[in-house]
Design an enzyme around this catalytic site. Sequence first.
Site, mmCIF file in Angstrom:
data_model
loop_
_atom_site.group_PDB
_atom_site.id
_atom_site.type_symbol
_atom_site.label_atom_id
_atom_site.label_comp_id
_atom_site.label_asym_id
_atom_site.label_seq_id
_atom_site.Cartn_x
_atom_site.Cartn_y
_atom_site.Cartn_z
ATOM 1 N N CYS A 20 8.238 0.793 0.110
ATOM 2 C CA CYS A 20 6.842 0.363 0.056
ATOM 3 C C CYS A 20 5.983 1.194 -0.894
ATOM 4 C CB CYS A 20 6.238 0.396 1.458
ATOM 5 S SG CYS A 20 7.026 -0.748 2.619
ATOM 6 N N HIS A 34 9.256 13.463 -2.868
ATOM 7 C CA HIS A 34 10.516 12.865 -2.404
ATOM 8 C C HIS A 34 11.221 13.858 -1.483
ATOM 9 C CE1 HIS A 34 14.061 10.435 -2.219
ATOM 10 N NE2 HIS A 34 13.713 9.666 -3.230
ATOM 11 N N HIS A 82 -13.382 6.240 -1.802
ATOM 12 C CA HIS A 82 -12.613 5.139 -1.212
ATOM 13 C C HIS A 82 -11.165 5.562 -0.994
ATOM 14 C CE1 HIS A 82 -16.055 2.642 -2.298
ATOM 15 N NE2 HIS A 82 -15.951 3.103 -3.536
ATOM 16 N N HIS A 137 -1.545 2.787 2.575
ATOM 17 C CA HIS A 137 -0.556 1.720 2.721
ATOM 18 C C HIS A 137 -0.638 1.086 4.106
ATOM 19 C CE1 HIS A 137 3.097 -0.522 2.971
ATOM 20 N NE2 HIS A 137 3.692 0.345 3.766
ATOM 21 N N ASN A 154 1.850 -6.591 6.457
ATOM 22 C CA ASN A 154 2.438 -5.560 5.603
ATOM 23 C C ASN A 154 3.114 -6.250 4.422
ATOM 24 O OD1 ASN A 154 3.905 -3.564 4.357
ATOM 25 N ND2 ASN A 154 4.854 -2.773 6.220
#
Length: 492
Positions: free
Chosen positions: A220, A299, A383, A387, A420
Site C-alpha cells: 500500500c 524499510h 494537512h 493511508h 481501502n
Amino acid sequence: MSDFSSSVKLKYVKLGYQYLINNFLTLLLIPVIATVAIELLRMGPEEILSVLNSLHFELLHILCSSFLIIFVSTVYFMSKPRTVYLVDYSCYKPPVTCRVPFSSFMEHSRLILKDNPKSVEFQMRILERSGLGEETCLPPAIHYIPPTPTMESARNEAQMVIFTAMEDLFKNTGLKPKDIDILIVNCSLFSPTPSLSAMIINKYKLRSNIKSYNLSGMGCSASLISVDVARDLLQVHPNSNAIIISTEIITPNYYKGNERAMLLPNCLFRMGGAAILLSNRRSDRWRAKYKLCHLVRTHRGADDKSYNCVMEQEDKNGNVGINLSKDLMTIAGEALKANITTIGPLVLPASEQLLFLSSLIGRKIFNPKWKPYIPDFKQAFEHFCIHAGGRAVIDELQKNLQLSGEHVEASRMTLHRFGNTSSSSLWYELSYIEAQGRMKRNDRVWQIAFGSGFKCNSAVWKCNRTIKTPTDGAWSDCIERYPVFIPEVVKL
C-alpha cells in the site's frame, strides 16, 4: 477554574518559547543592524567619504573576485537538485453499478461461505467496525455468485480503472499522450504479462523511447515509492514529465477460504486508482499544484516479524489470500517511529527539535524511563494524508502523533466513501482536502503510507497556489454530505 488558568498560561509560555527559538537569528541580528545604523547616522559626509577612499582595490583583484563568485554560483546551481512539481492528478470514481452496500456484501458472503457460518459472522463483525460506508465499490467480477476472478476479468478491471483516470488527467492538464516522457505503474498483486505499463503504451500509442517501469509486490505504500523513482529519473532527464499510475486490482485477489486473518482484506479493500503528473519543467511551475519537498522511505524487511506480517500465501485448502498478522499495528508503529526520526529534522521547527533532543539526552543519560517527547508535527504541516488502511491504522496514528479529529478527517472520510484503495488512498485524501476548499498557498502536506515488507514511506508537499474548489472529480457528487459521523459500530 485554576486548572484552566494554568493550562492557558502553559500554552502561552510554550508559544513564547517557540517564537523565541524559531526566530533566534532574527532577534540576534536586530541589535547588530541597529548598532551599525546608529553609527552611520553619527558619521558626517566627510567621514563616510574618507572610509570609502581608504578602500582601494586593484582591478585584477576585482576581476578575480568576480570570477570566483560566478564560478561558485554556477557550480552551486548546477549541483542543486531539480525541483519536482506535482502538476495535477486524477482519482478514479467507480460507476454506481459497482457499489457494494453492506447488505449485498453479507448476502454474497452467506452464499459463498454457506458451509462456514462462523466465517460469515466474523466478516459481519469486521464490517460493522471497519469505518466503511455504503458506497464503496468492488469490480464486476466479484459481484457474480460465485466470483469469477479470471485473467480476462482482472485485465478488464485494470483497463477500466487506469484508462478512466488517465483520460481525466489528460482532460484536466491538456497533456497529450505523445508528450509523456516517463511512465511508472504500481500495482501490488496483479502483475500480468505483458505488464500494465505495456498495456498503457499500447492503448495510447506512446513513443518508442518512453522510459516505462512496472512495480509490483510493493504494498500500500507503493505510490510514494513510484514518486521516489520518478523524482530520481527527473533529476537526470531535464525538461521532462512523468506519469504515475497507482492502483490495486481486486478481481484476482478475492479470498474464498475460511482463515480469519485472510478474510480481513475482503472486508476492507475496494477498487480505486489514481493518475499523477509530475514535471521538472520550470514552465510548469506556475500551473503546478504542489512541489515535492522531502521523501523519506523506511524499510524494516531485515526483521522477520516485519517481513512476515503481511504475506500472500495459500491456506490449508489451497486458497490464495493475504494474511494479516496480529502484530501488524505494533510493527507499523515501530516503522513509523523510524520514519519520523528521519523526517523530523527535515521539517520540524528548531523549537521542537531542541525539545526532542533534550528528551532524548535525558532518557539516555539520566532516566531511561522518562516518557519520550513526541514532536508537535502540527507546527510543520497544515494537512495530513494518512493511508486509509483501516480504522485501527488511523486511530493509532492520530493517537501517536497527537492529531485532532480535523487532521485525520480526510483519511476517515476516504475510508468511509471509497474503502481501502491501497496505494491510491493518499490521493483520494488529498482530493478530499481540495474539495473542501481547505488547501491554501504555501500549505504543507504530509503523506504517510504503510506497506508489506514492512515499509513506512513519507512525502512532504508544499502548495504552490491556493487550490480552487474543483467542480468535478471523485468527490464532486458527494462532498456536500461530508464530513459524516461514523459510529464505532454499525449494526447489520
